[in-house]
Every structure is written in C-alpha cells, then in structure tokens.
Design a protein around this motif. Structure first.
Motif, short mmCIF file in Angstrom:
data_model
loop_
_atom_site.label_atom_id
_atom_site.label_comp_id
_atom_site.label_asym_id
_atom_site.label_seq_id
_atom_site.Cartn_x
_atom_site.Cartn_y
_atom_site.Cartn_z
N THR A 44 15.05 37.94 68.48
CA THR A 44 14.46 38.83 67.55
C THR A 44 14.92 40.29 67.81
O THR A 44 15.49 40.63 68.59
N GLU A 67 12.40 47.44 59.76
CA GLU A 67 13.07 46.14 59.71
C GLU A 67 12.79 45.14 60.67
O GLU A 67 12.81 45.84 62.17
N GLY A 69 13.72 41.19 62.36
CA GLY A 69 14.62 39.70 62.16
C GLY A 69 14.17 38.81 63.23
O GLY A 69 14.04 39.09 64.22
N PHE A 75 14.70 37.76 57.72
CA PHE A 75 15.04 39.04 58.16
C PHE A 75 14.16 39.86 57.02
O PHE A 75 13.69 39.09 55.85
N VAL A 114 23.11 40.22 57.88
CA VAL A 114 22.26 39.61 58.53
C VAL A 114 22.99 38.57 59.41
O VAL A 114 22.93 38.23 60.57
#
Length: 249
Positions: A44, A67, A69, A75, A114
């Motif tokens: 993460t 942000e 993910g 994400f 990503v």
C-alpha cells in the motif's frame, strides 16, 4: 475419438512454447528492472500532492489531492477536501467518478501509471508483457542513452524515436523517469523527477504531464508513506464515504 489426455498434453506444450517464446523476446534490461522489485514492492501507499492545471502552457489553478493505493490494481484520488465527496476510484480497468458523493456512470479506463509505478511488480513477467503490449509498449526493444545528464535505459524502441510508445528508466536505480504513450490521435507523456528512496523502492517527487507536446498538469508529492493499513472498503464504490485513510492516521 481423439485421446483427451493427448489433446490436453499437446495444448499444454503449445501454450508453454508460446509463453516461453514471448518471455524470451523481452529485452534483458526490462527483465532486470522487473526482477529488482518483483515481490518486493510495498502493498500500500498513501500521499498527497499539489496538482497544477495548465492552459496554453500557463498555470491556470492548483488543488491538493489525497491519494492511496492497494497494489496491484486499487487506487483512489480525492480531489480537494475529501469532505466534498469529489473522487476517482480505479478498480482494475474500471474507473468510478464521484461528484459531491454521487457516483457517476462507471467507465472502462485503465490507469497505466498505477500499473507502471507499482502494479506490474505484483505480476509475472509474462503477464506484464501481455498487458503492456496491449497498451502499445514493445518490451522486446531497447537501447541505452542519456537524459538530463544521467544514463538511462529506454524500453520500447531500438533507437531514438519519440513517436512511439516507450519507457525510460534510470540505468542505475531502475526507477521510471519518462513515459511516452503514442496513440493514433494523441500522445501522452509523463516525466518523473526528484526521486527519493523509501524502504526498498524509489518514488517520484514531481511529475509533469504533457498531451500532444503541451504541459497540462504538474504534480508535487508530499508525505509519501508505504505499507499503511488501508481498509479495502475505501476502494469500494458502493461504500463510498464510509471510511477515509486520513482519519485513521
């Protein structure tokens, strides 16, 4: 009647040969890059960024984004104050947009960044090859060059040609410094700068995004963290607003 065992064995041999052939065609440098981080990338990440929006090469406005993910394929970006309910959730190839906490119609829109900046290190080299090939990157080609005074490895072309999709990596530390994705109608370019090491990985501190040669967005990353405890519900579009990672820190 055909011998089913023989048929299955033949299919396996053909599939193995095709996979081995595709694997062998990947340039050794990309294999080396993938091997360095495969299985070692943090599960993460969280960070915030100052996002600049440009029009006619001039800064038009800026905004703070938050942000987070969960690799390889979850994400989320909160656009401005999370309390406003404006966000984007990426789940694999599907994108969910929210405006004032209202979910809009989902769209097929894979986020290539990503994948390139973490997701691909959770998949085998053959899986990476297949996915990047669909995005226009030819991993069988590559050459060495220099950029901004540093040695780089360029993957996707065999010689200098910025009209085709390609990935530029720092030759020493193997982090991505430039991506060009060329389609029939447009060209997307991202430049990654000010890399910092955290744990076993490097992450970019600044990003410049160009469309058809014109800068459209800049990003400055702050408070970058890895292996943060993230609730999977945070990435579930049907549970939007029930939890936020900022409140858990």
């Amino acid at each position: 009647m055909m011998n089913l065992n023989l048929k299955a064995k033949s299919c396996f041999i053909i599939a193995f040969a095709l996979t081995t052939s595709a694997f062998a065609q990947i340039t050794p440098k990309f294999k080396e890059i993938h091997a360095q981080f495969y299985g070692k990338w943090p599960k993460t990440i969280t960070f915030n960024q100052k996002t600049g929006f440009y029009r006619a090469d001039t800064l038009n406005r800026s905004q703070i984004w938050y942000e987070a993910g969960i690799f390889p394929n979850l994400f989320r970006i909160d656009l401005g104050d999370p309390k406003d309910g404006n966000a984007i959730i990426y789940r694999g190839d599907t994108t969910y947009n929210f405006r004032q906490s209202k979910k809009l119609k989902p769209a097929v829109n894979p986020n290539i960044l990503v994948y390139l900046l973490g997701g691909m290190y959770f998949e085998t080299l053959d899986q990476v090859n297949q996915k990047l090939a669909k995005e226009g990157f030819d991993l069988s080609k590559g050459f060495k060059s220099t950029w901004k005074g540093k040695a780089i490895d360029i993957i996707g072309v065999a010689s200098q040609d910025t009209t085709k999709s390609q990935l530029w990596y720092d030759a020493k530390n193997h982090y991505l410094v430039r991506m060009i994705q060329q389609s029939e109608k447009s060209r997307l370019e991202c430049q990654f700068e000010d890399h910092q090491k955290i744990g076993k990985i490097w992450h970019e501190g600044n990003v410049k995004i160009f469309v058809n040669g014109k800068v459209v967005q800049t990003e400055e990353y702050h408070d970058f963290k890895i292996n943060v405890d993230l609730n999977p519900d945070f990435f579930d579009p049907d549970k939007f607003g029930s939890w936020h990672w900022l409140n858990a820190q």
